[in-house]
Design a protein around this motif. Structure first.
Motif, mmCIF file in Angstrom:
data_model
loop_
_atom_site.group_PDB
_atom_site.id
_atom_site.type_symbol
_atom_site.label_atom_id
_atom_site.label_comp_id
_atom_site.label_asym_id
_atom_site.label_seq_id
_atom_site.Cartn_x
_atom_site.Cartn_y
_atom_site.Cartn_z
ATOM 1 N N GLN A 85 -3.112 -3.599 8.555
ATOM 2 C CA GLN A 85 -2.880 -2.239 8.095
ATOM 3 C C GLN A 85 -2.746 -2.200 6.573
ATOM 4 O OE1 GLN A 85 -0.400 -1.209 12.149
ATOM 5 N NE2 GLN A 85 0.563 -0.753 10.199
ATOM 6 N N GLY A 86 -2.061 -3.190 6.012
ATOM 7 C CA GLY A 86 -1.921 -3.237 4.567
ATOM 8 C C GLY A 86 -3.245 -3.435 3.865
ATOM 9 N N LEU A 87 -4.104 -4.306 4.415
ATOM 10 C CA LEU A 87 -5.418 -4.538 3.827
ATOM 11 C C LEU A 87 -6.295 -3.291 3.903
ATOM 12 C CD1 LEU A 87 -6.212 -8.109 5.198
ATOM 13 C CD2 LEU A 87 -5.694 -7.499 2.832
ATOM 14 N N ASN A 88 -6.079 -2.495 4.944
ATOM 15 C CA ASN A 88 -6.876 -1.279 5.111
ATOM 16 C C ASN A 88 -6.322 -0.094 4.346
ATOM 17 O OD1 ASN A 88 -8.613 -2.611 6.845
ATOM 18 N ND2 ASN A 88 -7.444 -2.064 8.669
ATOM 19 N N GLY A 89 -5.190 -0.281 3.691
ATOM 20 C CA GLY A 89 -4.606 0.790 2.902
ATOM 21 C C GLY A 89 -3.870 1.830 3.713
ATOM 22 N N ASP A 97 13.070 3.179 3.679
ATOM 23 C CA ASP A 97 13.767 2.066 3.032
ATOM 24 C C ASP A 97 13.158 0.720 3.397
ATOM 25 O OD1 ASP A 97 14.568 2.418 5.650
ATOM 26 O OD2 ASP A 97 16.617 1.715 5.311
ATOM 27 N N GLY A 98 12.132 0.712 4.244
ATOM 28 C CA GLY A 98 11.475 -0.532 4.603
ATOM 29 C C GLY A 98 10.550 -1.011 3.497
ATOM 30 N N VAL A 99 10.376 -2.322 3.417
ATOM 31 C CA VAL A 99 9.550 -2.913 2.369
ATOM 32 C C VAL A 99 8.446 -3.753 2.998
ATOM 33 C CG1 VAL A 99 9.507 -4.528 0.423
ATOM 34 C CG2 VAL A 99 11.451 -2.968 0.719
ATOM 35 N N PHE A 100 7.230 -3.524 2.542
ATOM 36 C CA PHE A 100 6.117 -4.405 2.893
ATOM 37 C C PHE A 100 5.297 -4.620 1.634
ATOM 38 C CE2 PHE A 100 1.620 -4.958 4.073
ATOM 39 C CZ PHE A 100 1.720 -6.147 4.779
ATOM 40 N N GLN A 101 5.268 -5.852 1.164
ATOM 41 C CA GLN A 101 4.501 -6.191 -0.035
ATOM 42 C C GLN A 101 3.414 -7.177 0.347
ATOM 43 O OE1 GLN A 101 7.579 -7.747 -2.602
ATOM 44 N NE2 GLN A 101 8.174 -5.723 -3.334
#
Length: 319
Positions: A85-89, A97-101
């Motif tokens: 999901q992160g790679l797909n934007g 307040d959650g963090v995903f880097q």
């Protein structure tokens, strides 16, 4: 380069651990520093086993070894969903307040993922913490190193699960024309713990994998379905109230033809767990039935699904 899986795995019924395994092979020689320690609980036993298997602990040894085959593929799968999901934007955390880097290398492949109380936007009952470092030096065997990684599932106010993972393993993707599927190959020190909590209490099960390989067919539409094909083995340390020590796991005949309705029973296959002093417990699947033998003597036989409640209770998993 990430494995592709879809949908959520939703628990149901009494056999919670068998049905809620939440989460790909190659050489780990370049990554043996991941996971910490030389050996593990109980000390290093280079080629041996320490757990003496007998009729008192055989069910627990067998159930936990059987479930251990699925842990790494399932955990890797869940992490892949968020990373993809992160790679797909697309949004990666449902909570503000959650963090995903996510850090990518110069080729656009994931290099590092960091999670802090990140609630999955697709399945809000699931949250992630921890860090994963990816190594795509060999694109045919991508490597993932997990540290302080936790995958929490809160299905209701009275039922929660948590998987933790520390250590690294590589994935051999499915070969063209190979129906057997992917392979997970773990380094010398991969540790996973599972904690299940209900209104009636909690139970924790610990695993340490050493040079452990899992072969599996990932062609499933969702994780409420069992893996169509499953095999593997290696050295495994079991840590729970019912059984503790080093064993060796093998599948002389791979598990195939999973039975509908649960995640534990298969129509065909053989699982063997060897312990200290040549002790052994063996599980044979045949149609809807299973047979368990301890040191060559049959101790349990009958319909697999009908026996599950008793087996889980003997394994310390009925709470």
């Amino acid at each position: 380069m990430l494995l592709s899986f879809s949908s959520e795995f939703r628990p149901a019924g009494l056999l919670l651990l068998a049905l809620t395994l939440a989460a790909c092979g190659g050489s780990g020689n370049d990554h043996d520093d991941v996971g910490g320690g030389d050996g593990g609980p109980g000390g290093e036993v280079p080629d041996g086993t320490t757990l003496l298997i007998d009729t008192d602990n055989a069910a627990a040894v067998l159930v936990h070894a059987r479930l251990a085959l699925e842990i790494l593929p399932r955990l890797q799968r869940n992490a892949n969903i968020l990373v993809s999901q992160g790679l797909n934007g697309t949004p990666t955390c449902d909570n503000p307040d959650g963090v995903f880097q996510l850090t990518e290398d110069d080729q656009g492949a994931p290099a590092e993922a960091v999670f802090e109380d990140c609630v999955d936007p697709l399945y809000p009952s699931r949250a992630f913490d921890g860090r994963i470092v990816f190594d795509f030096t060999d694109p045919n065997r991508p490597y993932s190193a997990f540290s302080n990684y936790r995958n929490r599932i809160n299905s209701s106010s009275s039922f929660s699960q948590e998987w933790s993972l520390s250590g690294g393993f590589s994935i051999r993707p499915e070969d063209a024309g190979n129906a057997f599927g992917n392979a997970v190959i773990a380094d010398a020190n991969v540790i996973s713990n599972y904690t299940l909590s209900t209104d009636h209490g909690s139970v924790m099960v610990g695993y340490r994998f050493q040079d452990f390989e899992v072969l599996f067919d990932s062609t499933i539409s969702n994780l409420s379905q069992p893996l169509p094909t499953l095999a593997g083995g290696g050295r495994l340390f079991l840590f729970n109230d019912a059984a503790e020590g080093w064993v060796r796991v093998s599948t002389p005949h791979r598990l195939t033809d999973p039975l509908p309705g649960n995640g534990f029973c298969y129509g065909n296959g053989e699982l063997v767990v060897d312990g200290a002093a040549s002790s052994r417990v063996q599980l044979d699947y045949s149609g809807a039935d299973l047979m368990i033998s301890v040191n060559g003597v049959t101790v349990i036989s009958g319909e697999c699904e009908a026996l599950l409640e008793s087996l889980m209770a003997q394994a310390g998993l009925a709470i």
